[in-house]
Design an enzyme around this catalytic site. Structure first.
Site, short mmCIF file in Angstrom:
data_model
loop_
_atom_site.label_atom_id
_atom_site.label_comp_id
_atom_site.label_asym_id
_atom_site.label_seq_id
_atom_site.Cartn_x
_atom_site.Cartn_y
_atom_site.Cartn_z
N ARG A 19 -7.93 -4.32 -3.14
CA ARG A 19 -7.50 -3.14 -3.90
C ARG A 19 -8.50 -2.85 -5.03
O ARG A 19 -8.33 -3.27 -6.16
CB ARG A 19 -6.10 -3.37 -4.46
CG ARG A 19 -5.08 -3.68 -3.39
CD ARG A 19 -3.67 -3.83 -3.94
NE ARG A 19 -2.84 -4.46 -2.95
CZ ARG A 19 -2.30 -3.83 -1.89
NH1 ARG A 19 -2.51 -2.54 -1.73
NH2 ARG A 19 -1.57 -4.48 -1.01
N CYS A 58 0.83 -1.21 0.00
CA CYS A 58 0.00 0.00 0.00
C CYS A 58 0.87 1.26 0.00
O CYS A 58 0.55 2.25 -0.67
CB CYS A 58 -0.92 0.01 1.21
SG CYS A 58 -2.10 -1.35 1.26
#
EC number: 1.11.1.24
Length: 223
Positions: A134, A59
């Site tokens: 995601r 991330c």
């Protein structure tokens, strides 16, 4: 009924937005303060993307990469919004860490979502645990969902593709054309675009004299 089946049933009943739908209205808290989505984004293209958790390596690379491409998104008139189920103070501290350690200042807001919002947007997949996957939603200036992508937690996104997709959608809308694979570097058509196929015999006969064509149903032109 098994716990997994109950989770799956709830996920399927979440009525997540589909292509062409209005992005669902939601009031959220972000690192830039309260926000109404998509209300505060209408009039602009936007990319809303979720990440599994703050302070995680993949991330962090994604946020750095999104920020690196901010100039490209700005040129497209496209706003970025991040999102996860972490609380807003965690987002704030993580943004500070990225600035202090990677010398990258995150300038787009990050939403502190709850499980209801994450489920509504299809970001919680029971088979992938309790963190948001995601997800990427591209919205147009009218607040409609135009593109959806999902990546698993272990695979970081290709930011170049997201920039390309926004540009391709804008070109398609403005010129009423279709966009070939890997545009603008398609191996057959280079940076040219595809004319929608003729839908009657007369137009089909005229197409080869109007455009460059492989056949009447496969014609293309330069922008």
């Amino acid at each position: 009924m098994s716990e997994h089946f109950e989770d799956q049933f709830y996920y399927n009943e979440a009525n997540m937005p589909l292509l062409g739908d209005e992005f669902p209205e939601m009031k959220v808290q972000t690192t830039h303060g309260p926000m109404n989505i998509p209300g505060d984004l209408k009039g602009s293209w936007f990319v809303l993307f979720s990440h599994p958790a703050d302070y995680t390596p993949v991330c962090t690379t994604e946020f750095h990469a999104f920020q690196e491409r901010m100039e490209d998104f700005d040129k497209l008139g496209c706003k970025l919004v991040g999102m996860s189920v972490d609380q807003v103070f965690s987002h704030i501290k993580w943004v500070e860490w990225i600035k202090d350690n990677l010398d990258t200042e995150i300038t787009f807001p990050i939403v502190a979502a709850n499980d209801r919002i994450a489920m509504q947007l299809g970001m919680l997949h029971p088979g992938k645990g309790s963190n948001t996957v995601r997800a990427v939603f591209v919205g147009d200036p009218e607040g409609k969902v135009r593109l959806i992508l999902y990546y698993p937690q272990e695979i970081g996104r290709n930011i170049d593709e997201i920039v390309r997709a926004v540009k391709a959608l804008q070109v398609s809308d403005a010129n009423k054309v279709a966009i070939p694979a890997n545009w603008p570097i398609n191996t057959l058509l280079k940076d040219r675009v595809i004319i929608p196929p003729a839908n009657n015999i007369e137009d089909a006969k005229k197409r080869p004299s109007q455009y460059d064509c492989y056949d009447w149903w496969f014609c293309h032109k330069a922008l």
